[in-house]
Design an enzyme around this catalytic site. Sequence first.
Site, PDB file in Angstrom:
ATOM      1  CG  HIS A  80      -0.293   0.107   2.531  1.00  0.00           C
ATOM      2  ND1 HIS A  80      -0.114  -0.861   3.377  1.00  0.00           N
ATOM      3  CD2 HIS A  80       0.241   1.152   3.074  1.00  0.00           C
ATOM      4  CE1 HIS A  80       0.427  -0.668   4.483  1.00  0.00           C
ATOM      5  NE2 HIS A  80       0.879   0.587   4.381  1.00  0.00           N
TER       6      HIS A  80
HETATM    7  P1  TYD Z   1      -1.749  -3.153   7.734  1.00  0.00           P
HETATM    8  O1  TYD Z   1      -1.457  -1.667   7.821  1.00  0.00           O
HETATM    9  O2  TYD Z   1      -2.609  -4.008   6.965  1.00  0.00           O
HETATM   10  O3  TYD Z   1      -0.303  -3.948   8.034  1.00  0.00           O
HETATM   11  P2  TYD Z   1       0.782  -3.866   6.753  1.00  0.00           P
HETATM   12  O4  TYD Z   1       0.714  -3.148   6.102  1.00  0.00           O
HETATM   13  O5  TYD Z   1       1.921  -3.908   7.628  1.00  0.00           O
HETATM   14  O6  TYD Z   1       0.638  -5.423   6.175  1.00  0.00           O
HETATM   15  O7  TYD Z   1      -2.207  -3.445   9.323  1.00  0.00           O
HETATM   16  C1  TYD Z   1      -2.450  -4.724   9.926  1.00  0.00           C
HETATM   17  C2  TYD Z   1      -3.574  -4.488  11.069  1.00  0.00           C
HETATM   18  O8  TYD Z   1      -3.150  -3.778  12.178  1.00  0.00           O
HETATM   19  C3  TYD Z   1      -4.984  -3.963  10.423  1.00  0.00           C
HETATM   20  O9  TYD Z   1      -5.945  -4.725  11.084  1.00  0.00           O
HETATM   21  C4  TYD Z   1      -4.890  -2.623  10.873  1.00  0.00           C
HETATM   22  C5  TYD Z   1      -4.240  -2.544  12.264  1.00  0.00           C
HETATM   23  N1  TYD Z   1      -3.510  -1.501  12.455  1.00  0.00           N
HETATM   24  C6  TYD Z   1      -4.059  -0.458  13.508  1.00  0.00           C
HETATM   25  O10 TYD Z   1      -5.084  -0.943  14.108  1.00  0.00           O
HETATM   26  N2  TYD Z   1      -3.300   0.541  14.004  1.00  0.00           N
HETATM   27  C7  TYD Z   1      -2.261   1.000  13.072  1.00  0.00           C
HETATM   28  O11 TYD Z   1      -1.592   1.891  13.483  1.00  0.00           O
HETATM   29  C8  TYD Z   1      -1.651  -0.075  12.139  1.00  0.00           C
HETATM   30  C9  TYD Z   1      -0.314   0.417  11.358  1.00  0.00           C
HETATM   31  C10 TYD Z   1      -2.375  -1.212  11.998  1.00  0.00           C
END
Ligand code: TYD
Length: 140
Positions: A50
């Site tokens: 993303h």
């Molecule tokens: P995500 O951003 O999808 O992780 P990555 O891009 O590293 O694969 O986040 C994973 C999960 O964590 C998703 O359910 C959202 C949650 N999350 C939060 O609640 N707060 C945050 O600050 C972040 C970064 C993620």
Amino acid sequence: MKGIKKIEFLDYADEYGHLSPIEEKKDVPFEIKRVYYITKVNKNVRRGFHSHKNLEQVLVCINGSVTILVKSPYEEQEIVLNDATEGLYIGPMVWREMFNFSDQAVLLVLASELYDINDYVRDYSIYEIAAKEYFKDKLI
Ligand code: TYD
């Protein structure tokens, strides 16, 4: 590559170990509103996929190593983070993927904004159109 930069943190080293301080608007170029960390990632996992519309982040691999792919419609780069004194600044509209997490890797992320699901761009084709425009006139 535009939209990213390496940051060297201070490293106070003595016979008792190492200490690296990170202060907002000084060691990172924004006010830190949020901190999170990624741990216990299995081998072969690739995550991220993303960009963010406005968010700025600094990634620091404080233990172990991880590879970060940063990408725009114009350029891309793979960066290995394996040094707790080194940060990777990622600005708005840079696509990122994270992989090759080593055993015991800890990826610390400092973020300029609170979590906002609407700030994410997860569809690469939508990202590409917006990012072409965003980076068109950017100098850094
Ligand atoms: P995500 O951003 O999808 O992780 P990555 O891009 O590293 O694969 O986040 C994973 C999960 O964590 C998703 O359910 C959202 C949650 N999350 C939060 O609640 N707060 C945050 O600050 C972040 C970064 C993620």
